[in-house]
Design a protein around this motif. Structure first.
Motif, PDB file in Angstrom:
ATOM      1  N   ASN A 251     -11.739  -5.291 -11.898  1.00 44.16           N
ATOM      2  CA  ASN A 251     -11.959  -6.709 -11.645  1.00 44.16           C
ATOM      3  C   ASN A 251     -11.220  -7.080 -10.364  1.00 44.16           C
ATOM      4  O   ASN A 251      -9.998  -6.910 -10.289  1.00 44.16           O
ATOM      5  CB  ASN A 251     -11.462  -7.561 -12.814  1.00 44.16           C
ATOM      6  CG  ASN A 251     -11.804  -9.032 -12.631  1.00 44.16           C
ATOM      7  OD1 ASN A 251     -12.611  -9.399 -11.776  1.00 44.16           O
ATOM      8  ND2 ASN A 251     -11.191  -9.888 -13.432  1.00 44.16           N
ATOM      9  N   GLN A 252     -11.997  -7.524  -9.342  1.00 49.37           N
ATOM     10  CA  GLN A 252     -11.393  -7.828  -8.041  1.00 49.37           C
ATOM     11  C   GLN A 252     -10.626  -6.608  -7.513  1.00 49.37           C
ATOM     12  O   GLN A 252      -9.499  -6.719  -7.002  1.00 49.37           O
ATOM     13  CB  GLN A 252     -10.452  -9.034  -8.148  1.00 49.37           C
ATOM     14  CG  GLN A 252     -11.121 -10.314  -8.599  1.00 49.37           C
ATOM     15  CD  GLN A 252     -11.956 -10.965  -7.509  1.00 49.37           C
ATOM     16  OE1 GLN A 252     -12.056 -10.466  -6.396  1.00 49.37           O
ATOM     17  NE2 GLN A 252     -12.565 -12.083  -7.840  1.00 49.37           N
ATOM     18  N   HIS A 280     -15.373 -10.598 -11.590  1.00 53.37           N
ATOM     19  CA  HIS A 280     -16.069 -10.287 -10.334  1.00 53.37           C
ATOM     20  C   HIS A 280     -15.635  -8.895  -9.900  1.00 53.37           C
ATOM     21  O   HIS A 280     -14.682  -8.725  -9.139  1.00 53.37           O
ATOM     22  CB  HIS A 280     -15.704 -11.330  -9.268  1.00 53.37           C
ATOM     23  CG  HIS A 280     -16.642 -11.366  -8.096  1.00 53.37           C
ATOM     24  ND1 HIS A 280     -18.010 -11.347  -8.217  1.00 53.37           N
ATOM     25  CD2 HIS A 280     -16.392 -11.425  -6.758  1.00 53.37           C
ATOM     26  CE1 HIS A 280     -18.564 -11.409  -7.022  1.00 53.37           C
ATOM     27  NE2 HIS A 280     -17.603 -11.440  -6.119  1.00 53.37           N
ATOM     28  N   TYR A 297     -22.087  -3.091  -9.968  1.00 44.74           N
ATOM     29  CA  TYR A 297     -21.358  -4.333  -9.722  1.00 44.74           C
ATOM     30  C   TYR A 297     -21.878  -5.430 -10.652  1.00 44.74           C
ATOM     31  O   TYR A 297     -23.088  -5.539 -10.882  1.00 44.74           O
ATOM     32  CB  TYR A 297     -21.533  -4.776  -8.269  1.00 44.74           C
ATOM     33  CG  TYR A 297     -20.986  -3.795  -7.256  1.00 44.74           C
ATOM     34  CD1 TYR A 297     -19.678  -3.878  -6.805  1.00 44.74           C
ATOM     35  CD2 TYR A 297     -21.800  -2.783  -6.736  1.00 44.74           C
ATOM     36  CE1 TYR A 297     -19.175  -2.979  -5.872  1.00 44.74           C
ATOM     37  CE2 TYR A 297     -21.311  -1.880  -5.801  1.00 44.74           C
ATOM     38  CZ  TYR A 297     -20.006  -1.984  -5.371  1.00 44.74           C
ATOM     39  OH  TYR A 297     -19.523  -1.095  -4.455  1.00 44.74           O
ATOM     40  N   SER A 299     -20.873  -9.688 -12.242  1.00 45.14           N
ATOM     41  CA  SER A 299     -20.021 -10.884 -12.248  1.00 45.14           C
ATOM     42  C   SER A 299     -20.281 -11.660 -13.529  1.00 45.14           C
ATOM     43  O   SER A 299     -21.394 -11.658 -14.060  1.00 45.14           O
ATOM     44  CB  SER A 299     -20.315 -11.778 -11.036  1.00 45.14           C
ATOM     45  OG  SER A 299     -20.174 -11.054  -9.827  1.00 45.14           O
ATOM     46  N   SER A 301     -19.675 -15.556 -14.735  1.00 46.88           N
ATOM     47  CA  SER A 301     -19.263 -16.876 -14.268  1.00 46.88           C
ATOM     48  C   SER A 301     -18.359 -17.555 -15.295  1.00 46.88           C
ATOM     49  O   SER A 301     -18.263 -17.136 -16.455  1.00 46.88           O
ATOM     50  CB  SER A 301     -20.495 -17.756 -14.016  1.00 46.88           C
ATOM     51  OG  SER A 301     -21.341 -17.160 -13.072  1.00 46.88           O
ATOM     52  N   ASN A 562     -20.290  -6.882  -4.612  1.00 48.18           N
ATOM     53  CA  ASN A 562     -19.969  -8.214  -5.121  1.00 48.18           C
ATOM     54  C   ASN A 562     -20.117  -9.235  -3.999  1.00 48.18           C
ATOM     55  O   ASN A 562     -19.603  -9.032  -2.897  1.00 48.18           O
ATOM     56  CB  ASN A 562     -18.534  -8.256  -5.657  1.00 48.18           C
ATOM     57  CG  ASN A 562     -18.340  -7.356  -6.872  1.00 48.18           C
ATOM     58  OD1 ASN A 562     -17.483  -6.494  -6.885  1.00 48.18           O
ATOM     59  ND2 ASN A 562     -19.142  -7.567  -7.903  1.00 48.18           N
ATOM     60  N   SER A 564     -20.637 -13.702  -2.998  1.00 48.21           N
ATOM     61  CA  SER A 564     -20.342 -15.071  -3.410  1.00 48.21           C
ATOM     62  C   SER A 564     -21.275 -16.026  -2.685  1.00 48.21           C
ATOM     63  O   SER A 564     -21.648 -15.793  -1.529  1.00 48.21           O
ATOM     64  CB  SER A 564     -18.887 -15.449  -3.108  1.00 48.21           C
ATOM     65  OG  SER A 564     -17.995 -14.607  -3.816  1.00 48.21           O
ATOM     66  N   GLU A 573     -20.403 -20.042  -6.460  1.00 48.60           N
ATOM     67  CA  GLU A 573     -20.625 -19.127  -7.585  1.00 48.60           C
ATOM     68  C   GLU A 573     -20.549 -17.681  -7.097  1.00 48.60           C
ATOM     69  O   GLU A 573     -20.865 -17.384  -5.941  1.00 48.60           O
ATOM     70  CB  GLU A 573     -21.999 -19.391  -8.208  1.00 48.60           C
ATOM     71  CG  GLU A 573     -22.242 -18.655  -9.505  1.00 48.60           C
ATOM     72  CD  GLU A 573     -23.523 -19.120 -10.173  1.00 48.60           C
ATOM     73  OE1 GLU A 573     -24.142 -18.298 -10.859  1.00 48.60           O
ATOM     74  OE2 GLU A 573     -23.909 -20.300  -9.989  1.00 48.60           O
ATOM     75  N   ASN A 574     -20.120 -16.789  -7.995  1.00 49.49           N
ATOM     76  CA  ASN A 574     -20.101 -15.356  -7.703  1.00 49.49           C
ATOM     77  C   ASN A 574     -21.309 -14.669  -8.330  1.00 49.49           C
ATOM     78  O   ASN A 574     -21.744 -15.041  -9.423  1.00 49.49           O
ATOM     79  CB  ASN A 574     -18.821 -14.706  -8.243  1.00 49.49           C
ATOM     80  CG  ASN A 574     -17.581 -15.171  -7.508  1.00 49.49           C
ATOM     81  OD1 ASN A 574     -17.633 -15.477  -6.315  1.00 49.49           O
ATOM     82  ND2 ASN A 574     -16.461 -15.225  -8.208  1.00 49.49           N
ATOM     83  N   SER A 576     -23.531 -10.529  -8.178  1.00 47.43           N
ATOM     84  CA  SER A 576     -23.456  -9.134  -7.729  1.00 47.43           C
ATOM     85  C   SER A 576     -24.858  -8.558  -7.596  1.00 47.43           C
ATOM     86  O   SER A 576     -25.793  -8.986  -8.286  1.00 47.43           O
ATOM     87  CB  SER A 576     -22.646  -8.296  -8.724  1.00 47.43           C
ATOM     88  OG  SER A 576     -21.332  -8.801  -8.846  1.00 47.43           O
TER      89      SER A 576
END
Length: 642
Positions: A251-252, A280, A297, A299, A301, A562, A564, A573-574, A576
Motif C-alpha cells: 500500500n503506497q 492505493h 494494481y 485502489s 476508495s 496507480n 489519481s 479520487e484514486n 488503478s
C-alpha cells in the motif's frame, strides 16, 4: 543467357581484322645468306611447318581474346529464378505483445528478434516496420535502429488481420514481401485464412523454452467487516509442476503482507485482511514466467454511502430499510404523490416498488437518470398496466411483459455466473429452500436471467449497459404474493444491485477497456479532470453529468500503475490500471496455422533466400578472366613456339 548491353555484340564484326591480317601475311621477311648451302633445303621446310602452326595458334587466341572482350562489355548474365518479384517492397511485422517476454534459447523472444534485425538486415534494404501499435513506413535499418532498440512491450494484443489491413491499405505500384515475426500466441486460423492470396508472407515463429507462467487475474473485496476488508486475489497457473512462489501486498509502496503460495491446482485464491480505509497499491508475485502479469494494481476508495430511494407504498417497502442500513446507505422511501423529482438525480439507485402507473414525467426523468449511470429496479404491481410498463421498459431494452399468470411457482435457479452475483457465493448452491410467488407476469426477454423459476421462466433479469443496470422483476415480492422477503437470496441480490457500477469496491481498470468511469464531483463548465501517474499523465474524454463526471479512457494510459484523478491541484479520487491478461497462457501458441506458409528460423535466412532467388548471375567477369588467359596464352605462343 541475356545481355545488359546487347548492342556491343555488333563489335563481333571486328573478328574479321585478325583473320585478314593472318591471310595477307602483312609481315615482311628479311633475306639471310648462308656460307654453307648444304642444309638450306631442310631448313626451309622446317621453318615453313612451325610457322604455319604458330600462326594458326595465334589466330585462334586472338579471335578468342577479342570475342571475350566484346562479350564482357556486353555484360552477359543468367536471369534470376524469381526475377519478376525483384522490385517487391519489404514489410516486416514484429509482434511486441507481452507473450514475447517469454524466454527462448537466446533470451527474451522480442529482444532476440530485434537483435537479429539489427545484425542481419542489409543496410541498403528499404522496408516498412509494423508493430502492434507503431508503424514506420519506408525506412531502413539505420533510420529505425533507435526505434527498434527502444521498442517496448505493448498492452495491445497482436492482431494480424488488423496489421495486414494496414499493409493492404498502403498503396504501392509494386508487389509486397511480408515477413511476420510472432510467437503465434492467440493467432487464429481465421486471421491466417483472411490473408490475401497475392501476399504470401514468410513466418518466423520463435518458440519459448519455458512455458510455465503464473498470472494475477483479479482482486476484489470478499468480505466487509466492521473495521477490516477481506480482499481476495485470484491467480491462474499455466503449465505443469509449479514450485512455491511468494506473494506480497503493498500500500503506497509499503509492504503490509506477504505469503508463500503452493499450487495444488490451476486456480488459486489468496485472502488478505487489511484495514477498512482507502488503499492505493498493488499485489505482486515472483515467478519465472512472464513478468507483465506478476503485478496487479488496485485502489479502494474511501467508504461512501450509497444513495438509494424506493418509490411506492411505504408498507410494501419496509423490507428495503432492513437491507439498506444507515451504516452503508442513505435510504429513503417516497410515495408517488410526495416524490421530489429534483432529488432523483442525486441518487445512485432508484427502486420502483409496485407502482400501478408510471407517470410520463417520471419515465422521462428515469430515462435520463439511467443514461447518466444510475441503477434502476422495477418491481411490478399485480394491478400494473402492461402497456404502461412496456412503454417504460422500451426506453432501456427489449423486455416485454405479457399476461399475468395466477399460479404458484418456485424460484429454483440461481445464475451464479451473472455479474450481479460476482463474489457472493464461494460454491454453487444446489439445495436451498426455494422461495415462491403466487402471481407473476410472463415476459419476453433476450437478457440472461438472474433468478429463474422451476419452469425456466424469468423471475429477475437485468438490462446491463456500460454505465448502468436496469433490474426487472416479473412478480410482486410483497408478503402476500411471495415469501421471497424471507429468502436468504434477497439480501445479497438487493445489496449488489444497489452497488452496481458504484465505487464501493476495488478500482482496478483494464487498459483498452472503454467502459465509462463515473467520478462523483461537481465541476464548472470549463473545468477539466486530469489523470496523473508516477511517470505520465493524460486528459481523458469527459462529460459533465450534473453531480458526476463521465470519463472514457480509450487506450490510455499506456503503462499499468496507480493513478489519481485531479481537479486542478485537488486529488478527487484514486484509481488503478492494469494490462489485459490475454497473453498469459503460452500454451495458446498456435504454430500449426502457419504450416501452409513459408517459414524460416531467422531473418537472415529470408534475406539470403530472396537475394539468391532474385539476383541475376553476372558472368561478364568470367569473360574478362578468359580474355586475360588468352592474352597470356598468346604471349606464351609468341615466346616459346618457334
Amino acid at each position: 543467357m541475356h545481355f545488359k548491353q546487347p548492342e556491343i555484340l555488333y563489335f563481333l564484326f571486328l573478328l574479321i581484322v585478325p583473320i585478314l591480317v593472318h591471310l595477307f601475311q602483312l609481315r615482311r621477311f628479311k633475306t639471310s645468306y648462308f656460307t654453307n648451302v648444304r642444309f638450306l633445303k631442310e631448313l626451309a621446310v622446317q621453318t615453313r611447318k612451325s610457322s604455319k602452326i604458330k600462326k594458326r595458334l595465334l589466330l585462334a587466341t586472338r579471335l578468342l581474346l577479342l570475342t571475350c572482350v566484346i562479350l564482357a562489355f556486353a555484360q552477359p548474365f543468367f536471369e534470376a529464378i524469381d526475377s519478376k518479384n525483384a522490385s517487391n517492397e519489404m514489410y516486416i511485422v514484429l509482434d511486441n505483445s507481452f507473450s514475447m517476454q517469454a524466454k527462448g534459447k537466446k533470451g527474451e523472444l522480442l529482444k532476440r528478434a530485434v537483435q537479429e534485425l539489427l545484425e542481419n538486415t542489409p543496410e541498403s534494404a528499404q522496408f516498412s516496420l509494423l508493430t502492434n501499435t507503431e508503424n514506420y513506413w519506408n525506412t531502413d535499418i539505420k533510420s529505425s535502429k533507435s526505434s527498434l532498440q527502444n521498442l517496448n512491450y505493448s498492452a495491445a494484443p497482436f492482431e494480424l488481420s488488423s496489421i495486414m489491413a494496414k499493409i493492404k491499405a498502403h498503396k504501392s505500384a509494386h508487389k509486397k514481401d511480408i515477413v511476420i515475426i510472432t510467437d503465434a500466441v492467440g493467432l487464429t486460423e481465421k486471421e491466417v485464412k483472411n490473408i490475401d492470396q497475392e501476399d504470401k508472407p514468410y513466418f518466423i515463429v520463435p518458440e519459448a523454452e519455458q512455458k510455465n507462467n503464473v498470472s494475477i487475474d483479479s482482486v476484489y473485496i470478499n468480505q466487509t467487516l466492521e473495521n477490516f476488508y477481506e480482499i481476495s486475489v485470484n491467480l491462474s497457473a499455466y503449465g505443469e509442476d509449479f514450485k512455491p512462489i511468494s506473494m506480497a501486498l503493498y500500500n503506497q509502496n509499503k509492504l503490509i503482507a506477504k505469503t508463500i503460495i503452493n499450487f495444488d491446482n490451476k486456480k488459486k485464491k489468496i485472502n488478505f485482511t487489511i484495514p477498512k480505509e482507502a488503499f492505493h497499491g498493488y499485489v505482486t508475485i515472483d515467478d519465472n514466467g512472464l513478468s507483465y502479469d506478476n503485478k496487479l494494481y488496485f485502489s479502494i476508495s474511501k467508504t461512501k454511502k450509497t444513495n438509494v430511494i424506493s418509490i411506492g407504498d411505504p408498507e410494501k417497502s419496509n423490507f428495503l430499510s432492513r437491507i439498506y442500513t444507515s451504516a452503508e446507505f442513505n435510504y429513503n422511501n417516497y410515495s408517488i404523490s410526495s416524490l421530489d423529482y429534483n432529488s432523483l438525480e442525486k441518487q445512485n439507485t432508484i427502486i420502483l416498488n409496485e407502482l400501478e402507473i408510471i407517470p410520463q414525467a417520471l419515465q422521462t426523468t428515469l430515462k435520463a437518470f439511467v443514461s447518466k449511470g444510475g441503477n434502476l429496479v422495477v418491481i411490478p404491481s399485480e394491478k400494473a398496466s402492461i402497456t404502461n410498463v412496456n412503454t417504460f421498459l422500451g426506453n432501456f431494452g427489449k423486455i416485454e411483459f405479457k399476461n399475468l399468470e395466477t399460479k404458484s411457482k418456485l424460484i429454483t435457479k440461481i445464475n451464479f455466473d451473472h455479474p450481479v452475483f460476482s463474489g457472493v457465493f464461494e460454491n454453487k448452491i444446489t439445495n436451498f429452500q426455494y422461495p415462491k410467488t403466487n402471481n407473476s407476469f410472463a415476459v419476453l426477454s433476450p437478457y440472461p436471467a438472474v433468478l429463474s423459476y422451476e419452469d425456466q421462466s424469468v423471475f429477475a433479469t437485468m438490462i446491463q449497459t456500460p454505465v448502468s443496470g436496469v433490474t426487472v422483476f416479473t412478480a410482486p415480492i410483497n408478503a402476500v404474493n411471495s415469501n421471497f422477503q424471507q429468502s436468504p437470496l434477497i439480501v445479497p441480490l438487493f445489496y449488489k444491485i444497489a452497488q452496481n457500477n458504484q465505487k464501493t469496491g476495488v478500482n482496478a481498470l483494464t487498459i483498452g477497456n472503454n467502459q465509462p468511469y463515473f467520478v462523483d464531483v461537481l465541476l464548472t463548465k470549463d473545468a477539466i479532470l486530469e489523470v496523473k501517474g508516477t511517470d505520465d499523465s493524460f486528459i481523458p474524454i469527459q462529460q459533465i453529468l450534473n453531480n458526476k463526471v463521465k470519463l472514457v479512457f480509450n487506450d490510455f494510459p499506456e503503462t499499468a500503475g496507480n493513478y489519481s484523478i485531479f481537479d486542478k491541484k485537488e486529488n478527487v479520487e484514486n484509481l488503478s490500471f492494469n494490462y489485459k491478461r490475454s497473453e498469459s497462457d503460452l500454451s495458446q501458441a498456435n504454430t500449426s496455422v502457419v504450416s501452409d506458409f513459408k517459414t524460416a528460423d531467422t531473418i537472415s535466412t529470408i534475406f539470403n533466400t530472396l537475394q539468391t532467388e532474385r539476383t541475376d548471375s553476372q558472368i561478364w567477369k568470367w569473360f574478362v578472366i578468359f580474355a586475360l588467359l588468352f592474352l597470356a596464352l598468346e604471349m606464351a605462343i609468341i615466346k616459346f613456339v618457334k
